[in-house]
Enzyme design. Structure first.
Site, PDB file in Angstrom:
ATOM      1  N   THR A 156       0.867  -1.204   0.000  1.00  0.00           N
ATOM      2  CA  THR A 156       0.000   0.000   0.000  1.00  0.00           C
ATOM      3  C   THR A 156       0.897   1.246   0.000  1.00  0.00           C
ATOM      4  O   THR A 156       1.338   1.673  -1.057  1.00  0.00           O
ATOM      5  CB  THR A 156      -0.966   0.030   1.202  1.00  0.00           C
ATOM      6  OG1 THR A 156      -0.240  -0.229   2.395  1.00  0.00           O
ATOM      7  CG2 THR A 156      -2.065  -0.985   1.034  1.00  0.00           C
ATOM      8  N   THR A 193      -1.250  -2.246  10.084  1.00  0.00           N
ATOM      9  CA  THR A 193      -1.726  -2.434   8.684  1.00  0.00           C
ATOM     10  C   THR A 193      -0.682  -3.292   8.047  1.00  0.00           C
ATOM     11  O   THR A 193       0.104  -2.862   7.226  1.00  0.00           O
ATOM     12  CB  THR A 193      -1.844  -1.154   7.860  1.00  0.00           C
ATOM     13  OG1 THR A 193      -2.684  -0.239   8.533  1.00  0.00           O
ATOM     14  CG2 THR A 193      -2.483  -1.435   6.500  1.00  0.00           C
ATOM     15  N   GLU A 280       6.762   4.718   7.647  1.00  0.00           N
ATOM     16  CA  GLU A 280       6.456   5.975   6.962  1.00  0.00           C
ATOM     17  C   GLU A 280       7.404   7.079   7.433  1.00  0.00           C
ATOM     18  O   GLU A 280       7.423   7.444   8.603  1.00  0.00           O
ATOM     19  CB  GLU A 280       4.991   6.354   7.189  1.00  0.00           C
ATOM     20  CG  GLU A 280       4.075   5.422   6.395  1.00  0.00           C
ATOM     21  CD  GLU A 280       2.602   5.572   6.719  1.00  0.00           C
ATOM     22  OE1 GLU A 280       1.793   5.006   5.975  1.00  0.00           O
ATOM     23  OE2 GLU A 280       2.267   6.243   7.697  1.00  0.00           O
ATOM     24  N   THR A 414      -5.482  12.206  -0.278  1.00  0.00           N
ATOM     25  CA  THR A 414      -5.653  13.227  -1.319  1.00  0.00           C
ATOM     26  C   THR A 414      -4.836  12.898  -2.556  1.00  0.00           C
ATOM     27  O   THR A 414      -4.109  11.910  -2.584  1.00  0.00           O
ATOM     28  CB  THR A 414      -5.253  14.613  -0.794  1.00  0.00           C
ATOM     29  OG1 THR A 414      -3.918  14.541  -0.303  1.00  0.00           O
ATOM     30  CG2 THR A 414      -6.195  15.038   0.296  1.00  0.00           C
TER      31      THR A 414
END
Lengths: 414, 414
Positions: A156, A193, A280, A414
């Protein structure tokens, strides 16, 4: 870029006898991206799983648990990225079951022999037309030698695909372990996740595999944190096809048990740490060791207090040996662990790498800022806390907290 | 800039009879900055305090607790910023006691009538020469009308000073409540790099003040979170000088109890929320209400899970109505609260402001992305979770997570 994560292009990912993989570009995530994977296991395989403890767990997690409990023989796993099918209520259950039914039809197997997995955005319904249309191409590609595209197909927000392989000998017979994982944010155990799939051709009985899957998860995927958030979809699966030539392993006393256990653990730990390395915005890989604790819960709680602290993580990002924030985190771990209420901080020793930085409730006399600075410049930082009150230990793997963490998560939808 | 925090220049901060304040520029923090404050209370005052539960609590916290237990009459508080005197071992205790001794000498009061407070960098020893040299100028400035410079003198990474005043009538007599607070990072209850000092001229018995100080802290400073980190130094003090003309209040049944309780609570809540409004890098002020919980612990745990989640906080920063992250946080709150293990997520209702956004385990049918977007654009965002399984509730105040949070905490020591 991920922190010291070798490219899978340079890894050899041998096939596992009895385990076939097939991917598809189903346009769920975005055009021209692998976003669907089917893993098929041969008859006679043992399959075990560990799942998120999030109360808002996703529809596919509910169905995985049900099918693992009901079915004597799991036949296939179906994974999509781009959509988590979580927080989708009754419709989410229907969608996950429909996916299982259609794949069961195509493979000519019972519906409860299928395990579904989804990862991606929460609260949106699965685009069922696209997903179902992806099943046939994925089935048509099923082959044993597809671990590399498989690793790509489950990503992802991951920057890099994650895979690992390990080979061992049991009774003179070669045994293969190969696995893949994904995950980069919402990473905190029980679980993240985070998807992890590990396959071996070893022969391990179902009941023993159930036991060791839980144990291996606790020593790998349940020891990592990127941001302290626990996802709704986390799943870790071990598949054992039994097609290697050794005698079946049915108990911890059987010959070969330790060998296969270590190979599975090594693979799971590599895949779990790979998730943190690709955390991240991560620029540093942080290992937190907690030693000489009264009990394991206490050791893990202290480790996670440090690993999760935004103040510690931003200091790491800045390469700042801010010992105070680490000590503060140790001090407030008692919020979440009763046995820590009587922790005597004067007995604690804190090390950065092999440098003693704090003892007797304060900075160590021998410590110099220059020594701390030197360690903080590294991309791999090891923090060791000795509580000096027992014999239990735990290790937590984590990463730092950077501008990019904020950017990635502020821009995600977004 | 702080989120909707009125400048104290526009606030009237009336003196409190029997409470004098004196500041100094002691060069502890940096040159030409107020960094020391003495608060002196008249004989006959009641003084109560609540302190951090961090096991690594600072030397001054240890001494505050000791002096409050030993002394029948607290006479003065001495506060320095720029250095927390935490993680400083035996030397830290000596330094804090030396500060008390020298101030006690200057004021001609017993040493255990002094309460010391420090805030700032952890693990560095107090610069005692500078600190002790600051005592005399601070004492020489003692006056009742100095709440505004007092608010300035206790700041660390705060952008704005924080103060509040409330006036009430008890038995026809005017009673004043005035207070100040500081804190912007390492903010999580029990408590935060957070100092709060509230004074009133009301007459409240020591035992009753002890009771309500704890209760008011639980309803104010213990309901906020900036980053989930609990500091080593947090202290909240209420001083009641007893110089207002009403009859002394010694029990909850006495006339005027409710009036003064509400005035103190209003002041403490304002000061606590001011800390969040000035949270490091904050651009949004977030109120999380949790309703119809089985018990208060459960309500607070769910509230904090949302308020602390880096994923929720970065979504708020991006004005992104990412419902899924809020639901995921509710779902994993069970990690820290046993009664939540049987939480049925299908019964939960989630509101952004007055808009129902999720119910029955998924997005509400009536919800539109446009409605969610509109609410997210505001600088004040209210999230309400109805668990629909009991009668308890809790409110948590928090802020978002921005690039500036990372910048401020990566650069803090440099």
């Amino acid at each position: 870029m991920p922190v010291n994560l070798p490219s899978i292009k340079n890894q050899i990912l041998p096939p596992v006898k009895g385990v076939r993989l097939g991917w598809a570009e189903a346009y769920i995530k975005k055009p021209n991206h692998k976003d669907m994977l089917i893993i098929e296991v041969a008859d006679g395989s043992s399959v075990s799983g560990v799942f998120t403890q999030n109360r808002f767990c996703a529809a596919p997690v509910h169905i995985c648990k049900k099918h693992l409990a009901e079915s004597k023989q799991i036949k296939a796993l179906v994974i999509n990225t781009g959509n988590a099918n979580a927080g989708t209520g009754e419709q989410g259950m229907v969608d996950a079951m429909t996916t299982c039914e259609q794949l069961a039809n195509q493979l000519q197997v019972p519906v409860n022999s299928i395990l579904p997995f989804s990862t991606g955005v929460i609260l949106e319904h699965l685009p069922m037309d696209k997903l179902l249309a992806g099943l046939a191409p994925a089935v048509s590609r099923l082959t044993e030698d597809a671990w590399e595209p498989a690793a790509w197909s489950i990503m992802t927000t991951d920057i890099a695909p994650k895979a690992y392989a390990s080979n061992c000998l049991i009774g003179g017979h070669s045994v293969q372990v190969t696995g893949i994982s994904k995950g980069a944010g919402m990473i905190h155990p029980n679980m993240a996740t985070m998807l992890g799939f590990v396959a071996t051709d070893a022969a391990i009985s179902q009941s023993l595999l159930d036991e060791i899957t839980k144990q291996i998860a606790d020593l790998s995927f349940n020891c990592i944190s990127v941001d302290g958030d626990t996802s709704t979809n986390d799943s870790f699966i071990i598949m054992a096809s039994g097609q290697a030539d050794h005698a079946p392993i049915t108990s911890r006393e059987d010959p070969g048990f330790e060998v296969i256990f270590q190979a599975l653990l090594e693979t799971a730990q590599y895949l779990a740490k790979a998730i943190v390395r690709d955390g991240e915005g991560a620029t540093k890989f942080i290992t937190v060791n907690v030693e000489s604790a009264l009990n394991n819960h206490e050791a893990k709680t202290v480790g996670y207090a440090i690993a999760k602290s935004p103040l510690v993580k931003t200091a790491m990002f800045a390469s700042d040996p801010n010992l105070g924030r680490v000590l503060a985190a140790i001090g407030y771990a008692s919020r979440e662990c009763e046995s820590l209420q009587d922790l005597n901080v004067d007995n604690i020793e804190l090390y950065f790498a092999d440098v003693l930085v704090a003892e007797k409730g304060g900075r160590a006399k021998s410590y110099t800022e220059a020594a701390g600075q030197k360690i903080m410049q590294e991309s791999e930082i090891e923090i060791t806390v000795k509580l000096n009150r027992g014999n239990e230990l735990a290790t937590i793997w984590s990463c730092d907290f950077s501008y990019d963490y904020v950017r990635i998560n502020a821009e995600y939808r977004t």
